[in-house]
Design a protein around this motif. Structure first.
Motif, PDB file in Angstrom:
ATOM      1  N   CYS A 353       0.847  -1.191   0.000  1.00 22.45           N
ATOM      2  CA  CYS A 353       0.000   0.000   0.000  1.00 22.45           C
ATOM      3  C   CYS A 353       0.884   1.245   0.000  1.00 22.45           C
ATOM      4  O   CYS A 353       1.838   1.329   0.783  1.00 22.45           O
ATOM      5  CB  CYS A 353      -0.888  -0.028   1.238  1.00 22.45           C
ATOM      6  SG  CYS A 353      -2.037   1.334   1.374  1.00 22.45           S
ATOM      7  N   MET A 394      -3.637   3.991  -1.020  1.00 21.33           N
ATOM      8  CA  MET A 394      -4.432   3.823   0.196  1.00 21.33           C
ATOM      9  C   MET A 394      -5.923   3.912  -0.105  1.00 21.33           C
ATOM     10  O   MET A 394      -6.735   3.216   0.506  1.00 21.33           O
ATOM     11  CB  MET A 394      -4.025   4.866   1.234  1.00 21.33           C
ATOM     12  CG  MET A 394      -2.619   4.683   1.747  1.00 21.33           C
ATOM     13  SD  MET A 394      -2.159   5.946   2.957  1.00 21.33           S
ATOM     14  CE  MET A 394      -0.541   5.339   3.464  1.00 21.33           C
ATOM     15  N   PHE A 397      -7.346   0.627  -1.258  1.00 26.60           N
ATOM     16  CA  PHE A 397      -7.411  -0.445  -0.264  1.00 26.60           C
ATOM     17  C   PHE A 397      -8.678  -0.369   0.592  1.00 26.60           C
ATOM     18  O   PHE A 397      -8.934  -1.262   1.394  1.00 26.60           O
ATOM     19  CB  PHE A 397      -6.174  -0.388   0.647  1.00 26.60           C
ATOM     20  CG  PHE A 397      -5.003  -1.155   0.116  1.00 26.60           C
ATOM     21  CD1 PHE A 397      -4.648  -2.377   0.651  1.00 26.60           C
ATOM     22  CD2 PHE A 397      -4.256  -0.669  -0.952  1.00 26.60           C
ATOM     23  CE1 PHE A 397      -3.572  -3.096   0.155  1.00 26.60           C
ATOM     24  CE2 PHE A 397      -3.181  -1.366  -1.461  1.00 26.60           C
ATOM     25  CZ  PHE A 397      -2.834  -2.589  -0.908  1.00 26.60           C
ATOM     26  N   ILE A 407       2.941  -1.241   4.180  1.00 28.14           N
ATOM     27  CA  ILE A 407       2.696   0.161   3.835  1.00 28.14           C
ATOM     28  C   ILE A 407       4.057   0.819   3.704  1.00 28.14           C
ATOM     29  O   ILE A 407       4.841   0.829   4.660  1.00 28.14           O
ATOM     30  CB  ILE A 407       1.860   0.874   4.913  1.00 28.14           C
ATOM     31  CG1 ILE A 407       0.623   0.053   5.276  1.00 28.14           C
ATOM     32  CG2 ILE A 407       1.442   2.255   4.429  1.00 28.14           C
ATOM     33  CD1 ILE A 407      -0.168   0.628   6.450  1.00 28.14           C
ATOM     34  N   ALA A 446      -5.340   2.156   5.875  1.00 22.06           N
ATOM     35  CA  ALA A 446      -4.298   1.269   5.363  1.00 22.06           C
ATOM     36  C   ALA A 446      -3.869   0.244   6.416  1.00 22.06           C
ATOM     37  O   ALA A 446      -3.733  -0.951   6.123  1.00 22.06           O
ATOM     38  CB  ALA A 446      -3.098   2.100   4.908  1.00 22.06           C
TER      39      ALA A 446
END
Length: 468
Positions: A353, A394, A397, A407, A446
């Protein structure tokens, strides 16, 4: 959804609507619902994202309309209008939000209606002369949009809401007429002879409710008759990552005294949840409850346990990519081996992410060319390709979950965009606070996509939202 579908009388219509804000989440919801319902019951549920629903309402009634554009395009038009009239009193972003959330959200057609309108959740109060100035500028703005043959998705939602309200009013008029013994033919109808006999749906279920526009809510409220189980709304303002702050009471949706808080997380572990909640620290930022009250994550918990999230400081972006590739290879091995030595396919379980599209391209290029890791980009339609690692922003997601997500690029200046927040801090402190809240919500979203393992990395200075 399963309960509502199983209570339906036999038939072939689609009296249940399941909707949300984004297309890729709609795709995911459809797949999950298909695993719960038999095909004949699934066929009774309409699953669509909210803008697609608004577009269909318009196409049924008015045919092909103007070209629809995103708010970024409209913002450019508004800035041009402000430059042409040399008006420096108002920020273009503020005016666009005022137009979308108040004028379109409440279907305000006249200056007087705007003067009288509630502006709950907008922060800054406006005097009557200021409202007059804003109304004149917004009139010039909408004339320019008409001239260029374009409309925003917010305008489309507002027009669809009007049509839904007109239909609801005609249904009520028809029923009132029939109740007093009037002739059925005395009421207007459409060419099908059925359009105004009933509402479009009996039940509406909304996921990620915090992201919908005000006009979306007006449309949905008109599409279902007021009755028990008419609207079921699931939302969390801690996950609001778009600029659509709506007070539901102003758009005819009454949740006061009827809502309840869900405090048990079935997705992630206690360790990951604790780290994520720290991002939206109530001592530093506040959140609303989709109405006039405040919301909190107090009491939110998980009964699952797992390793603490890994926080990895890197010396450079290249170093961060090298460490990411090593972590992904380890995860691939762990998942492929599985429990009891049974091999499993890691596809769909591992993800990366990032903050923006540029970083998506850089991560995918590095993993494919330097680490021999195949990737699938998360798009509005879901994963593009069958790569083993999903990579996306982000925003993409939202609503998804992965066993092991990473991340990356969680640096100061990126999360949050410091330059944007600092500019607003000087010009509009309330907007600055809202931008910071949105940035925290992005990182919170996230982090809470993780089921078992979470890795967060950065280079240079870490995001101030991280406990390092």
């Amino acid at each position: 959804m399963k309960h509502l579908a199983e209570q339906l009388s036999p038939g072939s219509d689609k009296p249940i609507l399941l909707t949300t804000f984004t297309k890729n989440l709609t795709t995911d919801l459809r797949a999950r619902l298909a695993s719960l319902l038999e095909p004949e019951l699934l066929a009774r549920v309409e699953i669509t994202h909210i803008d697609q629903l608004a577009a269909r309402v318009l196409s049924e009634s008015v045919g092909v309309g103007r070209q629809r554009v995103f708010d970024t395009v409209a913002l450019g038009v508004l800035r041009q209008v402000l430059a042409e009239v040399d008006d420096q009193r108002w920020d273009a972003e503020f005016l666009l939000e005022e137009w979308d959330q108040v004028v379109l959200g409440q279907s305000l057609n006249t200056r007087k209606a705007y003067f009288d309108a509630r502006r709950a959740g907008r922060g800054r109060s406006l005097t009557r002369p200021e409202r007059n100035q804003i109304w004149k500028l917004l009139e010039q703005f909408t004339v320019r949009l008409d001239k260029e043959g374009i409309e925003t998705w917010g305008q489309a939602a507002e027009r669809a809401a009007r049509l839904a309200m007109e239909r609801a009013a005609k249904i009520e008029a028809r029923r009132d007429n029939e109740a007093v013994g009037g002739a059925e033919e005395a009421q207007p109808d459409d060419s099908s002879g059925r359009c105004y006999r009933s509402h479009r749906y009996r039940h509406v279920v909304v996921d990620e409710a915090q992201d919908l526009r005000a006009a979306h809510w007006t449309m949905l409220r008109a599409m279902v008759p007021k009755s028990p189980n008419d609207l079921f709304i699931a939302g969390d303002t801690h996950q609001r990552i778009y600029d659509h702050q709506v007070t539901l009471g102003t758009v005819g949706v009454n949740i006061r005294g009827r809502s309840s808080r869900l405090t048990l997380s079935y997705r992630t572990t206690r360790e990951i949840l604790a780290r994520a909640i720290g991002v939206v620290d109530p001592q530093k930022v506040s959140y609303d409850n989709l109405d006039d009250g405040a919301d909190t994550l107090e009491g939110y918990r998980s009964v699952l346990h797992g390793p603490a999230p890994e926080l990895a400081a890197c010396s450079s972006w290249e170093d961060e990519l090298i460490q990411l590739a090593a972590a992904l290879k380890n995860w691939r091995t762990e998942i492929s081996t599985g429990d009891n030595g049974i091999r499993r396919d890691p596809r769909g379980n591992v993800a990366v992410c990032v903050a923006d599209r540029d970083m998506v391209a850089q991560v995918m290029s590095y993993l494919a060319t330097q680490a021999e890791i195949s990737c699938a980009e998360l798009t509005k339609d879901g994963p593009k390709g069958d790569g083993e690692v999903h990579v996306g922003t982000m925003h993409r997601f939202k609503g998804l979950e992965y066993q092991k997500p990473a991340i990356v690029g969680v640096c100061d200046g990126v999360i949050p965009r410091t330059a944007v927040i600092e500019r607003y801090r000087k010009e509009d402190q309330q907007r600055s606070a809202r931008e910071e809240r949105k940035a925290r919500s992005l990182l919170f979203v996230a982090a809470t996509r993780a089921r078992d393992t979470l890795r967060i990395s950065w280079y240079g200075r870490p995001s101030p939202y991280l406990p390092v």
